[in-house]
Design a protein around this motif. Structure first.
Motif, PDB file in Angstrom:
ATOM      1  N   SER A 170       2.480 -15.549  24.088  1.00 39.20           N
ATOM      2  CA  SER A 170       1.882 -14.796  22.826  1.00 39.20           C
ATOM      3  C   SER A 170       0.991 -16.058  22.274  1.00 39.20           C
ATOM      4  CB  SER A 170       3.023 -14.256  21.805  1.00 39.20           C
ATOM      5  OG  SER A 170       3.807 -15.315  21.575  1.00 39.20           O
ATOM      6  N   LEU A 181       7.024 -16.727  23.621  1.00 39.47           N
ATOM      7  CA  LEU A 181       6.278 -17.792  22.753  1.00 39.47           C
ATOM      8  C   LEU A 181       5.027 -18.004  23.601  1.00 39.47           C
ATOM      9  CD1 LEU A 181       8.401 -20.159  20.873  1.00 39.47           C
ATOM     10  CD2 LEU A 181       7.168 -18.166  19.981  1.00 39.47           C
ATOM     11  N   LEU A 222      -1.868  -7.376  23.648  1.00 39.07           N
ATOM     12  CA  LEU A 222      -1.525  -8.579  23.640  1.00 39.07           C
ATOM     13  C   LEU A 222       0.039  -8.529  23.787  1.00 39.07           C
ATOM     14  CD1 LEU A 222      -3.228 -10.318  20.593  1.00 39.07           C
ATOM     15  CD2 LEU A 222      -3.672 -10.640  23.037  1.00 39.07           C
ATOM     16  N   PRO A 223       0.573  -9.464  24.920  1.00 38.20           N
ATOM     17  CA  PRO A 223       2.184  -9.485  24.950  1.00 38.20           C
ATOM     18  C   PRO A 223       2.635  -9.836  23.811  1.00 38.20           C
ATOM     19  CG  PRO A 223       0.866 -11.240  26.218  1.00 38.20           C
ATOM     20  CD  PRO A 223      -0.171 -10.663  25.359  1.00 38.20           C
ATOM     21  N   VAL A 224       3.898  -9.359  23.276  1.00 40.02           N
ATOM     22  CA  VAL A 224       4.348  -9.585  22.150  1.00 40.02           C
ATOM     23  C   VAL A 224       6.023  -9.838  22.397  1.00 40.02           C
ATOM     24  CG1 VAL A 224       2.972  -8.252  20.713  1.00 40.02           C
ATOM     25  CG2 VAL A 224       5.144  -7.199  21.601  1.00 40.02           C
ATOM     26  N   ILE A 225       6.965 -10.378  21.571  1.00 36.76           N
ATOM     27  CA  ILE A 225       8.086 -10.405  21.519  1.00 36.76           C
ATOM     28  C   ILE A 225       8.535  -9.493  20.389  1.00 36.76           C
ATOM     29  CG2 ILE A 225      10.245 -11.851  21.169  1.00 36.76           C
ATOM     30  CD1 ILE A 225       8.422 -14.384  21.338  1.00 36.76           C
ATOM     31  N   GLU A 226       9.060  -8.517  21.117  1.00 37.33           N
ATOM     32  CA  GLU A 226       9.381  -7.206  20.103  1.00 37.33           C
ATOM     33  C   GLU A 226      10.378  -7.601  19.118  1.00 37.33           C
ATOM     34  OE1 GLU A 226       7.965  -4.354  20.341  1.00 37.33           O
ATOM     35  OE2 GLU A 226       7.021  -4.628  21.996  1.00 37.33           O
TER      36      GLU A 226
END
Ligand SMILES: Nc1ncnc2c1ncn2[C@@H]1O[C@H](COP(=O)(O)OP(=O)(O)OP(=O)(O)O)[C@@H](O)[C@H]1O
Ligand SMILES: Nc1ncnc2c1ncn2[C@@H]1O[C@H](COP(=O)(O)OP(=O)(O)O)[C@@H](O)[C@H]1O
Ligand code: SF4
Ligand code: SF4
Ligand SMILES: [Mg+2]
Ligand SMILES: [Mg+2]
Lengths: 328, 327, 296
Positions: free
Chosen positions: A259, A256, A271-275
């Motif tokens: 992101s 979190l 962008l970094p994501v939570i898959e």
């Protein structure tokens, strides 16, 4: 040591839905101290609003039901109160502001009418006294020329102004605890900055405790002293803001934080994501609910559900393989 | 120098509104007031501003979903506003739109397949079999599985619906997509997924975007050029890195500082704008930003600032302010 | 170009039901609604049987004495000229269904089309025209209109049908217009514009299907209204012209009631009451089940 205004223990809320009975909030325990701003964060549908509503006995029933737990306000269990007792608490000692300022105000009544209604109910003021108090309150939340605007209807005001009116209403009876459910999600960044500033300022002025519900950790970073992170109806991490951001322990919290949309010195490509996505609470996976999306997952995560365990720095985390705490 | 894909000149869209109270005098709400910009092929223009400043109206006017009052919109050199119905329908293949509200932008009684396929049906592209294959291809392109094609929109989350909307917009292989706040209604974690997708697609397919958002962090990530709107006008326009590094217009600076810090320690000095956006029916005199501007001086109340253009290699930098920052 | 980007999202949610099947399940949980539906179906079977000639074919024959009492042969007795009241009441069920269905379907259709056009072009001249037209129809008293139409058509058997359709579409049309005005602001309508769809196609493919729940409920309401109006119109002599109906039976019974014979009156009222009641229960349950706020 500050005493807690609110203590929630093992709260569980269930809903009857087409897909059977689902548990929207499970085993949630936390406390809020006087004069503290606590952030409750998580993705949409993780049970933030339901938690907030249950503190006020407002969970819609049916289909909802608080099935377990204690909610202690100054040591008195709110869940043991009847409807009449609860109504005294609502808008008096505990008040709430909602996400959608458009629908939370009655469109056919003036702002003044709606504000004085609350004041007269809880404080038994005369009409004139209540009106004066309402005007004063509107001034406090930064509405210009409050004596004129008090006679306006909600649609004559902008979103930001309506949210200020909501805040003024919520604060007019001097609550000990304010629950703000996504108070700025429907607003512009500029207005969001104004409203958050206002909440922090008023929190100091009235020395009340605030639970700020939001899906944006950026908002939490800016306003709160402590944060509770929720996932699929459960608390997965609780920590003071500084240590939470400096060294998140739960992989979800870390995701979190990464992101949060932020303005960067240098543009990045991805962008970094939570898959993946939040699982349906009607069909939660066995073991850790985050396992399908977790980058630290191991075999045992699928078998046993982690429980919230206190860790260093006054925090707590529910994870079998938490990130190492970092000290700088 | 490359030829622009889209060139907008002096676009104006006014809405007639009834005056306040009991007055029946028709007044003009200047939703878009004299807007000009150009967009090169394959690039993204980020359009940013507060609620009600005219971003969506501008976006819709580009597609003639709302007829502008005056101005010109050149797409590959041809003025869209002069086209007749048939030409416009053909033009629709090249310009598509993605919408803000994932719950309102898909017809609730049509399946995913019907929704994504519809543009192909309307423009009569390919045989039935080819259309079906194309729909499958599109749905996989946006990161969904073909197995979901017969489901209805209410079965999907906001982020998934947004992907379906993107697939529909891509169906005709457009050259330009106007995306009106496509991630504003999504959770932050899902926002990043959709933004990454849009960026991938842009690299892969070479589509240009007019990307509307009120979130400056999102705009920075996705745009090549940024236009800042206030009360129906573009007040500053520049290549993304120079705009973020050194904003010229006080409004841009205020917007930038209002973005929540990503870290509690990052206690940057914030400029909190006082008051709300004034009504676009009767905007303030002089510079319309003066009642809220921290840098305002006496001249700003009376005289409208002119647009200044700085040339900077391939890019121009434009702003409309008497007292620009850093000069 | 079909290279797949990295972020493949799996659909984690279990397959959920479609809007209609959800509504259906909700309906099935409504006791009163189910009872209503079964009773309506029973009536429908009776009507169908009459239509296919399985029973009540002898409704016009003299089969007993004048004002015969209730007996095993004549369940409701016989009337003034010795016709079987039960057979006549059954036969009237067919009349009621014919009337109800025709009026409900046609007036709902007309109402939907006019309402959709008025709503879609709200504020324009089409809307003004439709609104004016609806205003005119609303301002003519219903019974006067029927009489006028009956008169101008030279006592045609269709006068009542036409009059009812001409009146009942207005209510549906107003509702649909309101809904369409709301719907056309939705982004999916704008999206349809953006892909180049014509206005007609947008109205019929995208907007009207989203008013089906309203149309269905309106049709059931119109059905009941038609049956109830028929009774009064037939009583006044401007209703059903040939054949038999509950309204005609009640009209017939006025003389008999004075003479202390109630069978005709009771049979017609009872059967009509049963159908109207059941239909209303069904209609209410349908409305609840289709309410879009609950069916999300
Ligand atoms: N059909 C209309 N009739 C009258 N006024 C309108 C209409 N559509 C938009 N407006 C007005 O035009 C102005 C610009 O609206 P627009 O929707 O373009 O804003 P926006 O920048 O997209 O805002 P948001 O961020 O809230 O989407 C607003 O003041 C709005 O009230
Ligand atoms: N009235 C309701 N009936 C059934 N389920 C509900 C209801 N309200 C909330 N829920 C469910 O409870 C879960 C948590 O919801 P909520 O607290 O609103 O989430 P959020 O964290 O976004 O505020 C969701 O899965 C939601 O579907
Ligand atoms: S318990 Fe396992 S799967 Fe769950 S968050 Fe911790 S490491 Fe990840
Ligand atoms: S012209 Fe004046 S008021 Fe307007 S932005 Fe510049 S300094 Fe501010
Ligand atoms: Mg919520
Ligand atoms: Mg908009």
């Amino acid at each position: 040591m500050t005493r807690p205004v609110l203590e929630v223990r093992d709260l569980a809320v269930e809903f009857d839905t087409e897909n059977g009975r689902v548990r929207a909030v499970n085993n949630v325990s936390f406390s809020v101290n006087a004069g503290e701003v606590v952030g409750l964060v998580g993705e949409s549908g993780c049970g933030k609003t339901v938690t907030g509503l249950s503190l006020l006995g407002l969970v819609p029933s049916p289909p909802g039901e608080v099935v377990n737990g204690e909610i202690l306000l100054d040591g008195h269990d709110l869940l043991k109160l009847n409807e009449v007792g609860m109504r005294k608490i609502r808008g008096g000692e505990v008040s709430m502001i909602f996400q959608e300022p458009m629908t939370a105000l009655n469109p056919v009544l003036t702002v003044g009418y709606q504000m004085t209604e609350v004041l007269r109910l809880h404080k038994s003021l005369s009409k004139r006294q209540a009106r004066n108090a309402a005007i004063e309150m509107l001034g406090i939340v930064g509405i210009p020329v409050p004596s004129k605007r008090i006679d306006e209807y909600p649609h004559e005001m902008s979103g930001g102004m309506r949210q200020r009116v909501m805040i003024a209403m919520a604060l007019s009876c001097g609550p000990k605890l304010l629950i703000a459910d996504e108070p700025t999600t429907a607003l512009d960044v500029t207005t969001q900055a104004q409203v958050l500033d206002e909440i922090v300022r008023l929190q100091h002025q009235f020395e009340m405790a605030v639970i700020l519900i939001t899906h944006d950790l950026g908002v939490v970073a800016q306003t709160c002293q402590r944060a509770l992170v929720m996932y699929c109806g459960e608390l997965v991490e609780a920590a003071p803001i500084d240590s939470l951001f400096a060294s998140p322990r739960h992989p979800y919290t870390q995701g979190l934080i990464r992101s949060i949309p932020r303005i960067r010195e240098h543009k990045i490509d991805r962008l970094p994501v939570i898959e993946g996505m939040v699982p349906d609470i009607a069909a939660l996976p066995e073991g850790c609910h985050f396992a399908d999306r977790c980058n630290r997952v191991q075999a045992d995560c699928h078998e046993r559900s982690p429980v919230l365990t206190p860790s260093a720095e006054a925090g707590a985390v529910a994870c079998w393989h938490p990130l190492e705490p970092q000290h700088d | 120098m490359t030829k622009p894909l889209l060139e907008v000149r002096n676009l104006v869209k006014h809405f007639p509104v009834r005056g306040g109270g009991f007055s029946f005098v028709r007044q003009q709400l200047k939703a878009v007031d004299d807007v000009s910009f150009t967009l090169l092929p394959g690039q993204t223009l980020g359009l940013v501003g507060e609620s009600g400043c005219g971003k969506s109206t501008l976006g819709r006017a580009l597609l003639r979903l709302q007829e502008p009052n005056s101005g010109q919109v050149f797409f590959e050199g041809r003025d869209i506003l002069q086209m007749n119905r048939a030409e416009l329908k053909a033009q629709r293949r090249d310009i598509q739109m993605i919408f803000q509200d994932p719950f309102a932008s898909l017809s609730p009684r049509r399946t995913v397949a019907q929704t994504v396929r519809e543009p192909l049906d309307v423009h009569d592209i390919g045989t039935s079999l080819e259309r079906r294959k194309r729909v499958e291809e599109l749905i996989e392109l946006v990161g969904l599985r073909a197995a979901i094609l017969n489901r209805y929109p209410h079965e999907f989350s906001g982020g998934q619906r947004q992907r379906i909307g993107i697939a529909r917009a891509l169906a005709l292989n457009p050259k330009l997509i106007v995306a009106d706040e496509p991630v504003s209604a999504l959770d932050v974690s899902v926002q990043s997924q959709v933004l990454n997708l849009i960026k991938d697609l842009q690299l892969q397919l070479g589509v240009s975007f007019v990307f509307i958002s009120h979130d400056l962090a999102v705009i920075q990530h996705i745009s090549d050029v940024v236009a800042v709107m206030y009360l129906g006008r573009i007040v500053e326009q520049a290549e993304v890195s120079s705009l973020y590094a050194s904003p010229k217009h006080p409004y841009t600076q205020a917007l930038l500082s209002a973005v929540p810090a990503a870290h509690p320690a990052a206690g940057a000095k914030r400029i909190i704008l006082s008051g709300d956006v004034p009504s676009p029916i009767s905007p303030p005199s002089g510079c319309t930003f003066h009642p809220r501007c921290p840098a305002a001086q006496a001249k700003c109340q009376t005289t409208e600032p002119r647009q200044t253009t700085l040339h900077n290699g391939d890019y121009q930098r434009q702003f409309t302010c008497h007292y620009p920052l850093g000069s | 170009m079909a290279a797949v980007p990295e972020t493949i999202v799996f659909v984690a949610a279990p397959p959920r039901q479609g809007l209609w099947s959800k509504a259906f399940h909700k309906f099935c949980r409504d006791r009163a609604g189910l009872v209503g539906l079964w009773v309506v179906l029973l009536y429908a079977i009776v009507a169908l049987g009459v239509w296919l000639g399985f029973w009540a074919g002898d409704w016009a024959d003299v089969t007993g004495p004048k004002w015969g009492p209730v007996s095993a042969q004549h369940w409701f007795g016989t009337n003034l000229i010795g016709q079987d009241i039960f057979a006549r009441a059954l036969y009237s069920t067919r009349t009621a269904f014919e009337l109800g269905l025709v009026v409900a379907v046609l007036s709902t259709f007309v109402g939907a089309v006019f309402g959709a056009f008025a709503g879609f072009f709200s504020g324009g001249w089409i809307d003004e025209l439709v609104l004016w037209f609806m205003g005119v129809i609303d301002s003519i008293p219903f019974y006067l209109l029927v009489a006028a139409i009956a008169f101008s058509l030279g006592d045609s058997p269709y006068a009542m049908y036409i009059a009812m359709i001409a009146t009942f579409w207005v209510g549906t049309s107003r509702l649909v217009r309101g809904e369409v005005i709301k719907l056309k602001e939705f982004e999916f309508v704008e999206a349809a514009h953006a892909i180049g769809l014509s206005e007609l196609a947008i109205i019929f493919r995208h907007i009207l299907p989203n008013t089906f729940h309203i149309l269905l409920v309106q049709a059931t309401i119109t059905f009941v209204a038609a049956i109830k109006s028929e009774v009064i119109l037939s009583f006044l002599g401007i209703g059903i012209q040939d054949g038999m109906s509950w309204g005609l039976m009640i009209a017939e019974s006025t003389i008999e009631v004075l003479a202390g014979f109630f069978n005709n009156f009771i049979a017609a009222s009872l059967l009509m009451f049963g159908l109207v009641m059941a239909f209303n229960m069904f209609s209410d349950a349908l409305q609840d089940a289709l309410d879009p706020r609950s069916v999300r």
